[in-house]
Design an enzyme around this catalytic site. Structure first.
Site, PDB file in Angstrom:
ATOM      1  N   LYS A 184     -14.140   4.992   7.755  1.00  0.00           N
ATOM      2  CA  LYS A 184     -13.877   4.112   6.610  1.00  0.00           C
ATOM      3  C   LYS A 184     -14.272   4.799   5.300  1.00  0.00           C
ATOM      4  O   LYS A 184     -13.620   4.614   4.276  1.00  0.00           O
ATOM      5  CB  LYS A 184     -14.622   2.792   6.773  1.00  0.00           C
ATOM      6  CG  LYS A 184     -14.077   1.903   7.894  1.00  0.00           C
ATOM      7  CD  LYS A 184     -12.701   1.345   7.562  1.00  0.00           C
ATOM      8  CE  LYS A 184     -12.254   0.299   8.576  1.00  0.00           C
ATOM      9  NZ  LYS A 184     -10.915  -0.248   8.288  1.00  0.00           N
ATOM     10  N   ASN A 236      -0.753  -1.762  17.317  1.00  0.00           N
ATOM     11  CA  ASN A 236      -0.551  -1.128  18.632  1.00  0.00           C
ATOM     12  C   ASN A 236      -1.173  -1.965  19.747  1.00  0.00           C
ATOM     13  O   ASN A 236      -1.131  -1.580  20.912  1.00  0.00           O
ATOM     14  CB  ASN A 236      -1.108   0.313  18.650  1.00  0.00           C
ATOM     15  CG  ASN A 236      -2.614   0.352  18.511  1.00  0.00           C
ATOM     16  OD1 ASN A 236      -3.257  -0.690  18.319  1.00  0.00           O
ATOM     17  ND2 ASN A 236      -3.197   1.534  18.611  1.00  0.00           N
ATOM     18  N   TYR A 287      -5.249   9.564  -3.375  1.00  0.00           N
ATOM     19  CA  TYR A 287      -3.849   9.171  -3.614  1.00  0.00           C
ATOM     20  C   TYR A 287      -3.714   8.491  -4.972  1.00  0.00           C
ATOM     21  O   TYR A 287      -2.715   8.651  -5.658  1.00  0.00           O
ATOM     22  CB  TYR A 287      -3.328   8.251  -2.486  1.00  0.00           C
ATOM     23  CG  TYR A 287      -2.577   9.013  -1.427  1.00  0.00           C
ATOM     24  CD1 TYR A 287      -3.247   9.911  -0.593  1.00  0.00           C
ATOM     25  CD2 TYR A 287      -1.196   8.876  -1.280  1.00  0.00           C
ATOM     26  CE1 TYR A 287      -2.562  10.637   0.367  1.00  0.00           C
ATOM     27  CE2 TYR A 287      -0.507   9.599  -0.318  1.00  0.00           C
ATOM     28  CZ  TYR A 287      -1.193  10.477   0.499  1.00  0.00           C
ATOM     29  OH  TYR A 287      -0.508  11.193   1.439  1.00  0.00           O
ATOM     30  N   TYR A 333     -16.937   4.767  13.079  1.00  0.00           N
ATOM     31  CA  TYR A 333     -16.331   3.721  12.238  1.00  0.00           C
ATOM     32  C   TYR A 333     -16.713   3.935  10.774  1.00  0.00           C
ATOM     33  O   TYR A 333     -15.867   3.966   9.891  1.00  0.00           O
ATOM     34  CB  TYR A 333     -16.816   2.358  12.718  1.00  0.00           C
ATOM     35  CG  TYR A 333     -16.211   1.163  12.007  1.00  0.00           C
ATOM     36  CD1 TYR A 333     -14.863   0.852  12.149  1.00  0.00           C
ATOM     37  CD2 TYR A 333     -16.996   0.329  11.219  1.00  0.00           C
ATOM     38  CE1 TYR A 333     -14.308  -0.257  11.517  1.00  0.00           C
ATOM     39  CE2 TYR A 333     -16.454  -0.789  10.591  1.00  0.00           C
ATOM     40  CZ  TYR A 333     -15.105  -1.080  10.746  1.00  0.00           C
ATOM     41  OH  TYR A 333     -14.577  -2.184  10.120  1.00  0.00           O
ATOM     42  N   ASP A 351       1.787   2.502  16.767  1.00  0.00           N
ATOM     43  CA  ASP A 351       0.459   3.052  16.507  1.00  0.00           C
ATOM     44  C   ASP A 351       0.517   3.733  15.146  1.00  0.00           C
ATOM     45  O   ASP A 351       1.279   4.687  14.957  1.00  0.00           O
ATOM     46  CB  ASP A 351       0.109   4.062  17.610  1.00  0.00           C
ATOM     47  CG  ASP A 351      -1.312   4.577  17.471  1.00  0.00           C
ATOM     48  OD1 ASP A 351      -1.821   4.653  16.331  1.00  0.00           O
ATOM     49  OD2 ASP A 351      -1.910   4.905  18.505  1.00  0.00           O
ATOM     50  N   GLY A 384      -5.817  -5.790  18.877  1.00  0.00           N
ATOM     51  CA  GLY A 384      -5.034  -6.943  18.415  1.00  0.00           C
ATOM     52  C   GLY A 384      -4.413  -7.655  19.609  1.00  0.00           C
ATOM     53  O   GLY A 384      -4.426  -7.134  20.733  1.00  0.00           O
TER      54      GLY A 384
END
Ligand code: UDP
Length: 311
Positions: A149, A32, A159, A145, A56, A36
């Site tokens: 994470k 997005n 998963y 953050y 995004d 970056g």
């Protein structure tokens, strides 16, 4: 073979896209662009098999056609970015990870999560092995953050266990190299740009805190090997060469031949006091260890920053 790299226009993501293209993979690079930069991938645009999409990853994501591997690298990744974008940081590590996992599941793709040494927080175990559960302040400024994470890792394992998805988790330690953002506030870009401009070098605290810096090419090779391996449990990838931040600042000043003076400033909240990866597992399972000595990597990075500072 075709891969999706989220955060593909970032520092690590762009090097990973390059690596995959070099291995003959097609790459869908998704970003997005909040941290970056298209400049990081401008040399890849037009290369056979490379596609960029500005999306995004916290929204619904869709990729047409086959995808064999998903590399989830999207996230703000420097302490000042988390302070500026705390909600986006939490969202990309939670909603973004969920969306990227969902896409991997729909495509039957293998999923690799870019996790971090920050899951260990301000560690009480040194060096940090993958078995250490960490010491994280959930409500501090870095918590957005670290906890995102940690949540990502939990989601990835869910998963894997519940849906049988093939998953890998890399815990990335401090990494440096070309394409780090000049103003991302991290030690290396800060020190290099200050040294090149002749400004004071801003060491936080008394500089006795330690970090262990890995050159980006070494890191990406380790990530590639992990993605190719059968290792499901988290794996540290980083360089165990530990030094104090003061030593690191002195090394940068010496290599740049700068006249800059080292100055001392308050230590940010919850700044980890020491950090060094135990990489015995990566050595054993992946046959990987870093190869590029610090000074060699710093010289390559310096050439990049000379051009960036001059612009
Ligand atoms: N640091 C510093 N001066 C700066 C930027 C960072 O002394 O201008 C310190 C920071 O406080 C930390 C270390 O360098 O102790 C590494 O910081 P960075 O932001 O690069 O990474 P992280 O803290 O996430 O390891």
């Amino acid at each position: 073979m075709r891969a999706l790299v989220t955060g593909g226009a970032g520092f690590l993501g762009s090097h990973l896209c390059e690596k995959l293209l070099g291995k003959g993979w097609e790459v869908v690079c998704m970003d997005n662009l909040i941290t970056g930069d298209l400049k990081n991938i401008e040399h890849l645009v037009g290369v056979d098999g490379f596609t960029f999409v500005k999306v995004d990853v916290t929204d619904f994501i869709h990729v047409a056609g086959d995808v064999h591997r998903v590399f989830h690298f999207a996230s703000p990744a420097s302490p000042i970015d988390y302070l500026k974008m705390p909600i986006q940081t939490l969202k990309v590590g939670s909603l973004g990870t969920h969306k990227a996992l969902g896409l991997a599941r729909a495509k039957g793709a293998r999923f690799l999560m870019a996790s971090t040494s920050e899951v260990y927080g301000d560690p009480h175990e040194h060096p940090q092995r993958e078995t250490y559960w960490g010491n994280v302040n959930p409500v501090g400024p870095r918590g957005v953050y670290d906890e995102a994470k940690r949540f990502s890792e939990a989601m990835v394992m869910a998963y894997h266990r519940f849906h049988g998805l093939e998953t890998r988790i890399v815990r990335i330690f401090n990494t440096y190299g070309p394409r780090m953002r000049l103003n991302d506030g991290r030690a290396l870009p800060a020190f290099m740009s200050q040294a090149l401009r002749g400004d004071d070098i801003t060491v936080f605290g008394d500089g006795s805190q330690t970090r262990s810096f890995c050159f980006v090419d070494d890191l990406i090779e380790g990530i590639w090997r992990l993605s190719d391996s059968d290792e499901v449990e988290p794996t540290n990838i980083g360089n165990p060469h530990e030094m104090t931040i003061k030593e690191f600042a002195e090394t940068v000043v010496r290599l740049t031949g700068s006249q800059s003076k080292i100055t001392y400033h308050p230590l940010p909240t919850d700044d980890p006091k020491q950090r060094r990866p135990d990489i015995s597992k990566a050595k054993r399972v992946l046959g990987w260890e870093p190869k590029v000595p610090l000074e060699e990597g710093l010289r390559v990075t310096l050439e990049y920053f000379k051009k960036t500072v001059a612009v």
